[in-house]
Scaffold this motif. Structure first.
Motif, PDB file in Angstrom:
ATOM      1  N   PHE A   3       0.519  -1.247  -0.154  1.00 36.99           N
ATOM      2  CA  PHE A   3       0.298   0.170  -0.690  1.00 36.99           C
ATOM      3  C   PHE A   3       0.630   1.651   0.052  1.00 36.99           C
ATOM      4  O   PHE A   3       0.002   2.412  -0.285  1.00 36.99           O
ATOM      5  CB  PHE A   3      -0.909  -0.121   1.435  1.00 36.99           C
ATOM      6  CG  PHE A   3      -2.127  -1.108   1.179  1.00 36.99           C
ATOM      7  CD1 PHE A   3      -2.966  -1.156   0.449  1.00 36.99           C
ATOM      8  CD2 PHE A   3      -2.110  -2.176   2.228  1.00 36.99           C
ATOM      9  CE1 PHE A   3      -3.976  -1.725   0.265  1.00 36.99           C
ATOM     10  CE2 PHE A   3      -3.090  -3.072   1.752  1.00 36.99           C
ATOM     11  CZ  PHE A   3      -4.295  -2.890   0.624  1.00 36.99           C
ATOM     12  N   LEU A   4       2.277   0.913   0.299  1.00 38.45           N
ATOM     13  CA  LEU A   4       2.852   2.570   0.318  1.00 38.45           C
ATOM     14  C   LEU A   4       3.088   3.425  -1.632  1.00 38.45           C
ATOM     15  O   LEU A   4       2.601   4.555  -1.059  1.00 38.45           O
ATOM     16  CB  LEU A   4       4.773   2.171   0.132  1.00 38.45           C
ATOM     17  CG  LEU A   4       5.490   2.903   0.352  1.00 38.45           C
ATOM     18  CD1 LEU A   4       4.859   4.072   1.494  1.00 38.45           C
ATOM     19  CD2 LEU A   4       6.563   2.458   1.077  1.00 38.45           C
ATOM     20  N   PRO A   5       3.037   2.418  -2.498  1.00 40.75           N
ATOM     21  CA  PRO A   5       2.143   3.677  -3.431  1.00 40.75           C
ATOM     22  C   PRO A   5       1.555   3.860  -3.429  1.00 40.75           C
ATOM     23  O   PRO A   5       1.131   5.134  -4.231  1.00 40.75           O
ATOM     24  CB  PRO A   5       2.863   2.972  -4.789  1.00 40.75           C
ATOM     25  CG  PRO A   5       3.715   1.622  -4.064  1.00 40.75           C
ATOM     26  CD  PRO A   5       3.246   1.462  -2.671  1.00 40.75           C
ATOM     27  N   LEU A   6       0.309   3.652  -3.481  1.00 39.41           N
ATOM     28  CA  LEU A   6      -0.830   4.036  -3.186  1.00 39.41           C
ATOM     29  C   LEU A   6      -0.713   5.474  -1.903  1.00 39.41           C
ATOM     30  O   LEU A   6      -1.771   6.402  -2.724  1.00 39.41           O
ATOM     31  CB  LEU A   6      -2.327   3.128  -2.857  1.00 39.41           C
ATOM     32  CG  LEU A   6      -2.841   3.809  -2.700  1.00 39.41           C
ATOM     33  CD1 LEU A   6      -3.731   4.233  -3.815  1.00 39.41           C
ATOM     34  CD2 LEU A   6      -4.478   2.812  -2.467  1.00 39.41           C
ATOM     35  N   ILE A   7      -0.394   4.958  -0.626  1.00 33.78           N
ATOM     36  CA  ILE A   7      -0.296   6.032   0.312  1.00 33.78           C
ATOM     37  C   ILE A   7       0.294   7.390  -0.225  1.00 33.78           C
ATOM     38  O   ILE A   7       0.073   8.285  -0.263  1.00 33.78           O
ATOM     39  CB  ILE A   7      -0.250   5.849   1.621  1.00 33.78           C
ATOM     40  CG1 ILE A   7      -1.161   4.205   2.070  1.00 33.78           C
ATOM     41  CG2 ILE A   7      -0.086   6.744   2.421  1.00 33.78           C
ATOM     42  CD1 ILE A   7      -0.597   4.176   2.900  1.00 33.78           C
ATOM     43  N   LEU A   8       1.602   7.481  -1.341  1.00 31.40           N
ATOM     44  CA  LEU A   8       2.546   8.013  -1.873  1.00 31.40           C
ATOM     45  C   LEU A   8       1.672   8.695  -2.666  1.00 31.40           C
ATOM     46  O   LEU A   8       1.844   9.836  -3.224  1.00 31.40           O
ATOM     47  CB  LEU A   8       3.091   7.454  -2.237  1.00 31.40           C
ATOM     48  CG  LEU A   8       4.693   8.685  -3.058  1.00 31.40           C
ATOM     49  CD1 LEU A   8       5.221   9.331  -1.538  1.00 31.40           C
ATOM     50  CD2 LEU A   8       5.545   7.951  -3.510  1.00 31.40           C
ATOM     51  N   ILE A   9       0.982   7.931  -3.770  1.00 32.36           N
ATOM     52  CA  ILE A   9       0.175   8.672  -4.911  1.00 32.36           C
ATOM     53  C   ILE A   9      -0.584   9.744  -4.502  1.00 32.36           C
ATOM     54  O   ILE A   9      -0.877  10.616  -4.659  1.00 32.36           O
ATOM     55  CB  ILE A   9      -0.884   8.118  -5.088  1.00 32.36           C
ATOM     56  CG1 ILE A   9       0.401   7.017  -6.509  1.00 32.36           C
ATOM     57  CG2 ILE A   9      -1.680   7.988  -6.303  1.00 32.36           C
ATOM     58  CD1 ILE A   9      -0.054   6.327  -7.442  1.00 32.36           C
ATOM     59  N   ILE A  10      -1.654   9.043  -2.998  1.00 35.32           N
ATOM     60  CA  ILE A  10      -2.417  10.158  -2.221  1.00 35.32           C
ATOM     61  C   ILE A  10      -2.030  11.395  -1.813  1.00 35.32           C
ATOM     62  O   ILE A  10      -2.115  12.511  -1.841  1.00 35.32           O
ATOM     63  CB  ILE A  10      -3.588   9.496  -0.930  1.00 35.32           C
ATOM     64  CG1 ILE A  10      -4.030   8.241  -1.688  1.00 35.32           C
ATOM     65  CG2 ILE A  10      -3.958  10.032  -0.393  1.00 35.32           C
ATOM     66  CD1 ILE A  10      -4.917   7.433  -0.991  1.00 35.32           C
ATOM     67  N   PHE A  11      -1.164  11.314  -1.124  1.00 36.92           N
ATOM     68  CA  PHE A  11      -0.161  12.361  -0.259  1.00 36.92           C
ATOM     69  C   PHE A  11       0.236  12.971  -1.547  1.00 36.92           C
ATOM     70  O   PHE A  11       0.396  14.260  -1.210  1.00 36.92           O
ATOM     71  CB  PHE A  11       0.765  11.923   0.179  1.00 36.92           C
ATOM     72  CG  PHE A  11       1.419  12.926   0.892  1.00 36.92           C
ATOM     73  CD1 PHE A  11       1.804  13.491   2.081  1.00 36.92           C
ATOM     74  CD2 PHE A  11       3.179  13.549   0.100  1.00 36.92           C
ATOM     75  CE1 PHE A  11       2.427  14.268   2.677  1.00 36.92           C
ATOM     76  CE2 PHE A  11       3.517  13.928   0.708  1.00 36.92           C
ATOM     77  CZ  PHE A  11       3.271  14.912   2.038  1.00 36.92           C
ATOM     78  N   VAL A  12       0.837  12.595  -2.445  1.00 42.96           N
ATOM     79  CA  VAL A  12       1.374  14.004  -3.883  1.00 42.96           C
ATOM     80  C   VAL A  12      -0.214  14.582  -3.934  1.00 42.96           C
ATOM     81  O   VAL A  12       0.186  15.797  -4.575  1.00 42.96           O
ATOM     82  CB  VAL A  12       1.940  13.408  -4.826  1.00 42.96           C
ATOM     83  CG1 VAL A  12       2.465  13.583  -6.272  1.00 42.96           C
ATOM     84  CG2 VAL A  12       3.461  12.568  -4.203  1.00 42.96           C
ATOM     85  N   PHE A  13      -1.021  14.162  -4.648  1.00 42.07           N
ATOM     86  CA  PHE A  13      -2.021  14.328  -5.100  1.00 42.07           C
ATOM     87  C   PHE A  13      -3.191  15.357  -4.366  1.00 42.07           C
ATOM     88  O   PHE A  13      -3.002  16.721  -4.465  1.00 42.07           O
ATOM     89  CB  PHE A  13      -3.378  13.412  -5.177  1.00 42.07           C
ATOM     90  CG  PHE A  13      -3.450  13.124  -6.960  1.00 42.07           C
ATOM     91  CD1 PHE A  13      -4.439  13.870  -7.293  1.00 42.07           C
ATOM     92  CD2 PHE A  13      -3.147  11.790  -6.844  1.00 42.07           C
ATOM     93  CE1 PHE A  13      -4.214  13.205  -8.714  1.00 42.07           C
ATOM     94  CE2 PHE A  13      -2.687  11.183  -8.069  1.00 42.07           C
ATOM     95  CZ  PHE A  13      -3.621  11.868  -8.977  1.00 42.07           C
ATOM     96  N   TYR A  14      -2.753  15.207  -2.685  1.00 37.82           N
ATOM     97  CA  TYR A  14      -3.406  16.557  -1.626  1.00 37.82           C
ATOM     98  C   TYR A  14      -2.337  17.451  -1.678  1.00 37.82           C
ATOM     99  O   TYR A  14      -2.760  18.902  -1.756  1.00 37.82           O
ATOM    100  CB  TYR A  14      -3.338  15.705  -0.327  1.00 37.82           C
ATOM    101  CG  TYR A  14      -3.758  16.705   0.468  1.00 37.82           C
ATOM    102  CD1 TYR A  14      -4.803  16.682   0.434  1.00 37.82           C
ATOM    103  CD2 TYR A  14      -2.614  16.843   1.562  1.00 37.82           C
ATOM    104  CE1 TYR A  14      -5.486  17.498   2.047  1.00 37.82           C
ATOM    105  CE2 TYR A  14      -3.349  17.865   2.177  1.00 37.82           C
ATOM    106  CZ  TYR A  14      -4.724  18.517   2.755  1.00 37.82           C
ATOM    107  OH  TYR A  14      -5.023  19.445   3.549  1.00 37.82           O
TER     108      TYR A  14
END
Length: 90
Positions: A3-14
C-alpha cells in the motif's frame, strides 16, 4: 508494503493539487467579500468597470458614463487598480 505506493500517490495529489486549489478558493472568496463601492474591477469576460453598488450575490458596475451592468460577484476576476489577478498558488 504493497500500500505504500498508493499512500504516496494520495499524499502527492493532496499536497500538489487539492491543497493549492482550496487555498486559491479561500483567497477568491476573501477578495470578493472585500469588494466595496468605488473599486475598479475586471470581470472574467474582460469588462473593466467601477463598482457602483454591491448586493449579496451581485454587483452593479459602471462601464461608461451612465451605463451600468449587473454581474455576479463570482464573475469578478481582478482588482483593476492594482492591475493584478488573484495570486496563483503554483
Amino acid at each position: 508494503m504493497d500500500f505504500l505506493p498508493l499512500i504516496l500517490i494520495i499524499f502527492v495529489f493532496y499536497f500538489f493539487m487539492i491543497r493549492p486549489q482550496l487555498k486559491k478558493q479561500k483567497e477568491q472568496k476573501k477578495f470578493r467579500e472585500s469588494l466595496a463601492k468605488g473599486d475598479k474591477i475586471v470581470t472574467i469576460g474582460g469588462v473593466h468597470g467601477k463598482i457602483s453598488e454591491i448586493k449579496e450575490t451581485t454587483a452593479v458596475i459602471e462601464i461608461a458614463s451612465n451605463i451600468k451592468v449587473t454581474v455576479e460577484k463570482s464573475a469578478i476576476a481582478a482588482d483593476f487598480a492594482s492591475n493584478e489577478p488573484l495570486k496563483s498558488t503554483k
